[in-house]
Write an enzyme that holds these catalytic residues in place. Structure first.
Site, short mmCIF file in Angstrom:
data_model
loop_
_atom_site.label_atom_id
_atom_site.label_comp_id
_atom_site.label_asym_id
_atom_site.label_seq_id
_atom_site.Cartn_x
_atom_site.Cartn_y
_atom_site.Cartn_z
CG HIS A 19 -9.92 -1.33 -8.99
ND1 HIS A 19 -8.87 -1.21 -9.51
CD2 HIS A 19 -9.57 -0.19 -7.91
CE1 HIS A 19 -7.99 0.28 -9.15
NE2 HIS A 19 -8.46 1.00 -8.17
CB CYS A 20 -7.77 -4.86 -4.41
SG CYS A 20 -7.21 -4.12 -2.80
CB ILE A 21 -9.06 1.41 -2.56
CG1 ILE A 21 -9.78 0.82 -0.92
CG2 ILE A 21 -10.40 1.24 -3.41
CD1 ILE A 21 -10.26 1.21 -0.48
CB SER A 46 -3.21 1.91 -5.58
OG SER A 46 -3.67 3.08 -6.46
CG ASN A 47 -2.55 -2.59 -9.82
OD1 ASN A 47 -3.59 -2.66 -10.89
ND2 ASN A 47 -1.98 -3.86 -10.20
#
Length: 284
Positions: free
Chosen positions: A125-127, A130-131
């Site tokens: 999950h990549c901040i 945001s996805n």
């Protein structure tokens, strides 16, 4: 596509950083080195703009493209001869079942605590987007990182070049505002270029082995356990360098730099090294 999009501070920071780098690169570094109205200035401005647009476009697609959802009616077919691998729980040996989503998990799928759902071939999950990065948007995420590295390195070269071009003249004509722009840009571009380059190389290594970030960490433990038991661990989805590349980027080499996704399948089944062994034995 994703269902809606909420405000994200990390995404806002990335957008502001991209905007700042673009404006300073074109209207400060290129202008002061070549002059925007000169042929070299126009050429560099056009090339950098093209790279920046590809970076922004792929970033937007990575944000809004759904990484891959597990169908609500998904059921693993343990009698399917074309799917010799059925991932099981580490404890108990049962088929992987997500208690939170209340359905079975396909191979390589994992539950994301942030997105609150299972993601097909989840990488992480990549901040910053945001996805989740998963089956359907992994390629576009990788291409975004590639264009981001190219843009940052290109901007850094133009920054250094504009500083070294007639430094005495620059020192006489530069005001405090320009000095501030150069300092801020240097502090932003140097660590950003290094971080993105490391991330880019890391994902190249993963692609060449057909691994996700999660599978890499799981593989380290599996390798340690295999060595402890006197066995040799091999990643089951490693099909060889070329097939690993084409599985992620596609068969057409001219589409490798574009966010195409026609080459990916449902994400519920994946070819394994055991399939290749079976095919080779049948051909004999």
């Amino acid at each position: 596509m994703k269902q809606g999009f909420n405000f994200s501070l990390p995404v806002t920071v990335v957008v502001l950083a991209i905007s700042y780098i673009y404006v300073t690169t074109v209207f400060v570094f290129i202008d002061r080195w070549f002059g925007l109205m000169s042929s070299p200035g126009i050429m560099n401005a056009v090339v950098f703009t093209a790279v920046a647009l590809m970076c922004v476009f792929n970033y937007a697609v990575a944000i809004f493209r759904d990484p891959g959802r597990v169908p609500l009616n998904y059921m693993p077919d343990i009698e399917d001869n074309q799917n010799p691998i059925h991932e099981i729980k580490r404890k108990g040996g049962d088929l992987r079942y997500c208690q939170k989503c209340a359905h079975y998990k396909p191979p390589r799928a994992h539950h994301c605590r942030v997105c609150k759902r299972c993601v097909l071939r989840m990488d992480h999950h990549c901040i910053w987007i945001s996805n989740c990065v998963g089956h359907a948007n992994y390629k576009v995420f990788f291409i975004f990182v590639m264009y981001a590295v190219a843009a940052c390195v290109y901007s850094l070269v133009l920054l250094v070049g504009s500083l070294t071009n007639d430094p005495l003249k620059d020192e006489e004509q530069s005001g405090d505002s320009f000095r501030t722009v150069y300092v801020i840009s240097g502090l932003l571009l140097v660590p950003l270029s290094l971080a993105l380059a490391v991330l880019f190389v890391w994902h190249i290594c993963l692609i060449l082995q057909n691994k996700t970030t999660i599978e890499y960490h799981e593989g380290v433990r599996a390798m340690w356990l295999a060595e402890k038991g006197g066995q040799v661990y091999k990643h089951p989805y490693d099909l060889g360098v070329y097939e690993n590349l084409t599985m992620v980027l596609g068969l057409n080499i001219f589409s490798w730099l574009c966010p195409t996704s026609r080459h990916i399948d449902s994400g519920l089944h994946f070819r394994t090294a055991y399939d290749k062994t079976t095919d080779a034995s049948l051909s004999k």
